[in-house]
Design a protein around this motif. Structure first.
Motif, short mmCIF file in Angstrom:
data_model
loop_
_atom_site.label_atom_id
_atom_site.label_comp_id
_atom_site.label_asym_id
_atom_site.label_seq_id
_atom_site.Cartn_x
_atom_site.Cartn_y
_atom_site.Cartn_z
N ALA A 11 0.80 -1.17 0.12
CA ALA A 11 0.01 0.05 0.09
C ALA A 11 1.13 1.21 0.06
O ALA A 11 1.74 1.50 0.79
N GLN A 18 -4.99 5.24 -0.27
CA GLN A 18 -3.71 4.64 -0.42
C GLN A 18 -3.97 3.81 -1.72
O GLN A 18 -4.88 3.44 -2.21
N LEU A 20 -3.11 0.34 -4.08
CA LEU A 20 -2.73 -0.96 -3.75
C LEU A 20 -1.89 -1.48 -4.75
O LEU A 20 -2.52 -1.64 -6.11
N SER A 62 0.80 -4.67 2.95
CA SER A 62 -0.79 -4.85 3.29
C SER A 62 -0.71 -6.08 3.97
O SER A 62 0.05 -6.95 3.80
N GLU A 94 -7.80 -1.47 -5.42
CA GLU A 94 -8.28 -2.30 -4.48
C GLU A 94 -9.09 -3.48 -4.92
O GLU A 94 -8.82 -4.98 -4.62
#
Length: 158
Positions: A11, A18, A20, A62, A94
């Protein structure tokens, strides 16, 4: 960089949200792994050098886990390069990382932002006499930012 193993999710902290990415098994000449992610910047999935994908932002592991093998995760990710159509609401970074890991395709950031917007607007409705449209807009915007911030995964402390 030794903790950033292929198939794991990292992340990058962009303030209120954020980004990913999946750690690739490809290593650049500077010794950093490439990252695979879906971005608005690209409009799709790309495998890019670490510094391009993270844009210099603080990046951490993460806590997302998968039952799939590293090979399956990377195969899933690479299968979408140039094919994934980025959408902040339905196919963001995400959503992409969860899909690659074989998890439910969802986004805590989208849920957090949506919940925050509705919560902010409801707060205005309940607490402000004669609310104006700008009151709702400001409260919803504050709610979105608060919801995004609250949905961010925190760095693991080791």
């Amino acid at each position: 960089m030794q903790d950033f193993k292929p198939g794991l999710i990292v992340a990058s902290d962009f303030g209120f949200y954020q980004h990913l990415s999946i750690v690739s098994d490809e290593i650049s000449t500077d010794g950093k792994p490439f990252l695979i992610s879906a971005t608005k910047r690209n409009g799709t999935v790309k495998e890019e050098p670490w510094d391009i994908a993270t844009q210099g932002k603080f990046t951490y592991l993460s806590d997302k886990q998968s039952n799939l093998s590293v090979a399956e995760i990377l195969s899933n990710a690479r299968s979408q390069i140039g094919k994934w159509h980025y959408s902040v609401r339905s196919s963001n970074c995400e959503h992409f990382s969860n899909w690659c890991l074989g998890l439910k395709v969802s986004s805590t950031q989208v849920v957090g932002a949506s919940t925050g917007a509705v919560g902010g607007a409801l707060l205005v409705k309940c607490c402000v006499d004669d609310p104006k449209p700008l009151d709702y807009i400001l409260a919803a915007t504050a709610g979105i930012l608060f919801g995004l911030y609250c949905s961010k995964a925190q760095p693991k402390l080791s």
